[in-house]
Design an enzyme around this catalytic site. Sequence first.
Site, PDB file in Angstrom:
ATOM      1  CB  SER A  57      13.839 -10.727   0.475  1.00 59.19           C
ATOM      2  OG  SER A  57      14.001  -9.331   0.490  1.00 59.19           O
ATOM      3  CB  CYS A 281      12.231  -5.826   4.399  1.00 61.18           C
ATOM      4  SG  CYS A 281      12.143  -7.604   4.738  1.00 61.18           S
ATOM      5  CG  HIS A 365       8.116  -6.313   1.282  1.00 59.60           C
ATOM      6  ND1 HIS A 365       9.192  -5.972   0.492  1.00 59.60           N
ATOM      7  CD2 HIS A 365       8.583  -7.247   2.151  1.00 59.60           C
ATOM      8  CE1 HIS A 365      10.255  -6.665   0.855  1.00 59.60           C
ATOM      9  NE2 HIS A 365       9.906  -7.446   1.863  1.00 59.60           N
ATOM     10  CD  GLU A 367       7.695  -3.696  -1.751  1.00 60.53           C
ATOM     11  OE1 GLU A 367       8.019  -4.893  -1.725  1.00 60.53           O
ATOM     12  OE2 GLU A 367       7.680  -2.976  -0.734  1.00 60.53           O
TER      13      GLU A 367
END
Length: 390
Positions: A57, A281, A365, A367
């Site tokens: 990203s 995202c 996010h 994760e």
Amino acid sequence: MADATHTPAPEGATGVLVLADGTIVWGRGFGAEGDAVGEVVFNTSMTGYQEVMTDPSYAAQIITFTFPHIGNVGANYEDLEADNPFALGCIVAQDVTAPSNYRAVTGFDEWMRSNGRIGLSGVDTRALTRRIREGGAPNGVIAHNASGRFDVVALLEKARAWPGLEGMDLARDVSCRQMFRWSGGGWSRGEGYAEHAEDEGRPHVVAIDYGSKRNIFRNLADAGARVTVLPATATFEDVMAHKPDGIFLSNGPGDPAATGVYAVPVIRQLLETGKPLFGICLGHQLLGLAVGARTMKMHQGHRGANHPVKRLSDGRVEITSMNHGFAVDRDTLPANVRESHISLFDGSNCGMELTDRPAFSVQYHPEASPGPQDSTYLFEKFVGTLGAAQ
């Protein structure tokens, strides 16, 4: 910070940041020599600089770390979100020192150099962060030359010629090139990453990779899914050929409207199948576009591991990791979409769910590693839905 008309490098300066408005920031270069042009942003994370640098990203971006002690734990082969770093370079306050961590296999300076990434230390990162916060994320060039010689005028021209991220599709560049299966799970001390045996009885998730972080796939696997990953340009037929129980839309870089040219028609077809869908995202932004909302470029973006997000269903606040410069415009959400999460920093949209389809997404996010685990329930929610559907 100096003006571009003042070109001589001060004594000892071996690195420089030249912004498109003519601002010059001198420092000490580390990592690879050369120069790179991109968007200059800041990240407020205190740990995880390797994960940040390798997060797809961050493609086409130069990262200013607000935490001063970047590099002190060195680098290793486990804390990577992709095979290579996608951020162009980084700017730090203090010089990178020798590593001081039992997991380090090399120094951060050496890791940056071996991966062709440019670093700049000795910078007043608080002043630069304030500049970004007040003026927005600028275009700029980061350069490192051990001799201390720089053609600042040429670097300024390069910064001004770069078009910026609006209208730029980067997902196609950072995505995987072909389908692959994922089986790895989470990391534990002394054992490394877990491996999940191939089990046809597990619900099958097809993940579309717009620039995904590896830890997303690990969380999907740990939640009980089999994971097949497809490139960003996968067609509806490509996805359905794998007979998915659910579809995942990954994070990624660039302007969602540009990526949406080819991604949104596919997502709309996938929604029509009625199969559960989960986006993170960029995947969240693309889902927003697919249901008829609009996305917009943010003034400075959200990047860091300490962003509070409110879950509207019960008022719970999650401390989240974020990395995005675009957002879904909540005022354009259609009637069949319910906003589920909002940022407590600026009130921007951070989550949504469809009321007539089993689809939901978040801007942050869940994760995040290292970092908070407040939001891993989202993977269990998604995969649990797939199990119930079988």
